[in-house]
Motif scaffolding. Sequence first.
Motif, PDB file in Angstrom:
ATOM      1  N   ASN A 210       0.822  -1.216   0.000  1.00  0.00           N
ATOM      2  CA  ASN A 210       0.000   0.000   0.000  1.00  0.00           C
ATOM      3  C   ASN A 210       0.854   1.263   0.000  1.00  0.00           C
ATOM      4  N   ILE A 211       2.115   1.144   0.415  1.00  0.00           N
ATOM      5  CA  ILE A 211       3.020   2.292   0.355  1.00  0.00           C
ATOM      6  C   ILE A 211       3.135   2.786  -1.081  1.00  0.00           C
ATOM      7  N   VAL A 212       3.329   1.851  -2.004  1.00  0.00           N
ATOM      8  CA  VAL A 212       3.450   2.191  -3.425  1.00  0.00           C
ATOM      9  C   VAL A 212       2.095   2.523  -4.025  1.00  0.00           C
ATOM     10  N   ILE A 213       1.094   1.717  -3.719  1.00  0.00           N
ATOM     11  CA  ILE A 213      -0.235   1.913  -4.301  1.00  0.00           C
ATOM     12  C   ILE A 213      -0.811   3.269  -3.923  1.00  0.00           C
ATOM     13  N   LEU A 220      -2.838   9.871  -1.310  1.00  0.00           N
ATOM     14  CA  LEU A 220      -2.024  10.715  -0.437  1.00  0.00           C
ATOM     15  C   LEU A 220      -1.841  12.087  -1.085  1.00  0.00           C
ATOM     16  N   PRO A 221      -2.319  13.159  -0.473  1.00  0.00           N
ATOM     17  CA  PRO A 221      -2.158  14.497  -1.058  1.00  0.00           C
ATOM     18  C   PRO A 221      -0.741  15.040  -0.939  1.00  0.00           C
ATOM     19  N   ALA A 222       0.013  14.516   0.034  1.00  0.00           N
ATOM     20  CA  ALA A 222       1.410  14.938   0.223  1.00  0.00           C
ATOM     21  C   ALA A 222       2.162  13.774   0.840  1.00  0.00           C
ATOM     22  N   LEU A 223       3.484  13.926   0.926  1.00  0.00           N
ATOM     23  CA  LEU A 223       4.328  12.826   1.360  1.00  0.00           C
ATOM     24  C   LEU A 223       4.599  12.885   2.861  1.00  0.00           C
ATOM     25  N   PRO A 224       4.266  11.834   3.601  1.00  0.00           N
ATOM     26  CA  PRO A 224       4.663  11.789   5.006  1.00  0.00           C
ATOM     27  C   PRO A 224       6.188  11.837   5.109  1.00  0.00           C
ATOM     28  N   LYS A 225       6.707  12.605   6.032  1.00  0.00           N
ATOM     29  CA  LYS A 225       8.155  12.747   6.176  1.00  0.00           C
ATOM     30  C   LYS A 225       8.670  11.632   7.073  1.00  0.00           C
ATOM     31  N   ILE A 226       8.747  10.437   6.494  1.00  0.00           N
ATOM     32  CA  ILE A 226       9.152   9.258   7.265  1.00  0.00           C
ATOM     33  C   ILE A 226      10.093   8.394   6.427  1.00  0.00           C
ATOM     34  N   ARG A 227      10.862   7.566   7.134  1.00  0.00           N
ATOM     35  CA  ARG A 227      11.794   6.637   6.500  1.00  0.00           C
ATOM     36  C   ARG A 227      11.586   5.256   7.096  1.00  0.00           C
ATOM     37  N   PHE A 228      11.846   4.217   6.292  1.00  0.00           N
ATOM     38  CA  PHE A 228      11.693   2.856   6.785  1.00  0.00           C
ATOM     39  C   PHE A 228      12.586   1.936   5.953  1.00  0.00           C
ATOM     40  N   ASP A 229      12.848   0.758   6.491  1.00  0.00           N
ATOM     41  CA  ASP A 229      13.706  -0.215   5.811  1.00  0.00           C
ATOM     42  C   ASP A 229      12.875  -1.032   4.831  1.00  0.00           C
ATOM     43  N   MET A 261      14.632   3.854   3.107  1.00  0.00           N
ATOM     44  CA  MET A 261      14.106   4.795   2.125  1.00  0.00           C
ATOM     45  C   MET A 261      13.049   5.681   2.765  1.00  0.00           C
ATOM     46  N   SER A 262      12.841   6.840   2.159  1.00  0.00           N
ATOM     47  CA  SER A 262      11.769   7.722   2.583  1.00  0.00           C
ATOM     48  C   SER A 262      10.617   7.629   1.581  1.00  0.00           C
TER      49      SER A 262
END
Length: 349
Positions: A210-213, A220-229, A261-262
């Motif tokens: 769902n991150i990509v979808i 998503l209207p804007a990008l959450p400022k988060i990072r994950f492996d 990645m963010s």
Amino acid sequence: MNSTPEHKRVLLTGVTGFLGSHTAIQLLQKGYHVLGTLRDMDRADSIRNTIGKYTTNSDNLTFAEADLLDRNIWRELTKNMDFVQHIASPFPAGLPKSESDLLLPARSGTLDIMEAATLNGVKRIVVTSSIGAIAYGKSSQELKQTLDENSWTDENNLKDTTAYYRSKTIAEKAAWDYLKNNDTGLELSTVCPGAILGPILENDFGTSANIVISLLNGSLPALPKIRFDVVDVRSVADLLIRVMEMPKAAGNRYIAASARMSFKDIAIMLKQTYPEIKIPRYEMPGMFTRLLSLFQPLLKPVLLETVQRRVDLNKAKRELQWMPISAAHAVISCAESAIKHKLIASWKN
């Protein structure tokens, strides 16, 4: 590899899942006989057809209906098995109504399968845990350190964990405690993946996709400022099998991730590949991410990623010669397959 898989039998829990189906494909390709568990036998034909598109050995795949809370079924299913790949675990798209919906099947199911495997002389069980059992529940001081397989999430720290991370931590700790407290010949290894992307095989896909979808479908209207492996599902399946086969992996935990990645990194990759799609570019501040999470359940579990977490991703590469697919390829192959399976409502094709 230190194994001759011909005619060896593997019990694989959760065969219909995103990771389960990819792992079944790779096991079958290597010559293993796989007994895959699912919650409803009505899914058997469709998952066999899906898996059969990627291997010529689908005749070596059989199925059994099983529930993680059905203690007795595992004593039957582990008979005559050489290995167990325990992948099944509840992973909701949003927050569970009750935390016990995650904790109970995760912990009890793992222990019941281990007890049954011990009773029936299974050589090794590989439990799919999560990086959520390693890098969370941390104090600000602990977050200054680099975390690795010796690190454990503190499931009592509710502020820096989610119900899912707590369930994976509790289940994995219970597995290691079981071996510590029982004189048994069963070997245990665990694999702790990050966010699993890569090619979706059917409409029943992993939650992480769902991150990509969400970036492709405009939710998503804007990008959450988060990072994950991030890790490709095919690489996790490969690591699960290496951990199952290689003697040195017994008694070890392994993190499965290829890069951190963010959301912005992912958005840029997708925009480069699909310039015709409107993909958000603006990174929203943390306070707006929290506000948006009230309307986007997808974001609630990832709010913890606003914190910097340094994780050493090299143990599996160093000890098991694991070479994961690049995070970029994991992202793009996930997008390609989501479009192929018509999971992007706005896609014009």
